[in-house]
Design a protein around this motif. Structure first.
Motif, mmCIF file in Angstrom:
data_model
loop_
_atom_site.group_PDB
_atom_site.id
_atom_site.type_symbol
_atom_site.label_atom_id
_atom_site.label_comp_id
_atom_site.label_asym_id
_atom_site.label_seq_id
_atom_site.Cartn_x
_atom_site.Cartn_y
_atom_site.Cartn_z
ATOM 1 N N ASN A 142 0.808 -1.217 0.000
ATOM 2 C CA ASN A 142 0.000 0.000 0.000
ATOM 3 C C ASN A 142 0.841 1.266 0.000
ATOM 4 N N LEU A 143 2.138 1.122 0.244
ATOM 5 C CA LEU A 143 3.019 2.288 0.393
ATOM 6 C C LEU A 143 4.212 2.164 -0.546
ATOM 7 N N ARG A 147 7.734 5.858 1.483
ATOM 8 C CA ARG A 147 6.691 6.085 2.505
ATOM 9 C C ARG A 147 6.743 5.005 3.585
ATOM 10 N N LEU A 148 7.025 3.763 3.196
ATOM 11 C CA LEU A 148 7.156 2.689 4.174
ATOM 12 C C LEU A 148 8.351 2.957 5.093
#
Length: 167
Positions: A142-143, A147-148
């Protein structure tokens, strides 16, 4: 008098820092929902797929990475963010299933070690593929990588604040 006659007033300037502004509140509520729903979602899937709770899975995983598959119960409790009492009950259940055993620490008999048994390693290895796929589906995929990475850094920063003594 009805609520419409006396609508709530915004906080006065002197107390403004006691309240979250609308953007902060929206972000905070998203974090709260995430903290509540993500562990539930992971736990429910592990229970369904592997007959393990999330903390049981974490316990087996942490033991699998420890030297000689052994950790002191106190260290395991800290690493799983579980009270020693709750961990003791949970490890007793894992013992009854043949996944771990407990024994006094040979270096200091005041402590108890949890030791992963081959059946526990087999259980962990059979549960891991579906668990990792679920974690990937919910979070990792999802990232973006950046971003993760930033989410992990932000989580660490918050954990440091939680774990540091009050000043």
């Amino acid at each position: 008098m009805t609520p419409q006659d006396n609508p709530p007033q915004p906080p006065s300037d002197e107390n403004a820092d006691l309240w979250l502004d609308p953007g902060e509140l929206a972000s905070w509520l998203s974090v709260v929902r995430l903290m509540t729903r993500l562990p539930w979602a992971i736990d429910a899937r592990l229970q369904r797929d592997a007959d393990l709770s999330m903390v049981e899975y974490m316990t087996l995983a942490m033991l699998s990475e420890a030297p000689e598959w052994t950790l002191r119960m106190s260290a395991l409790a800290e690493n799983t963010s579980t009270s020693l009492s709750r961990l003791s009950h949970m490890v007793k259940r894992l013992e009854s299933r043949g996944y771990v055993r407990r024994e006094p620490d040979p270096a200091d008999g005041r402590f108890t070690n949890a030791i992963l048994l081959p059946a526990g390693m087999d259980k962990l290895e059979s549960a891991a593929p579906a668990h990792v796929a679920h974690v990937r589906h919910l979070v990792v995929d999802n990232l973006s990588g950046e971003r993760l990475r930033r989410l992990g850094q932000d989580a660490e920063r918050i954990l440091q604040r939680i774990d540091s003594p009050a000043r």
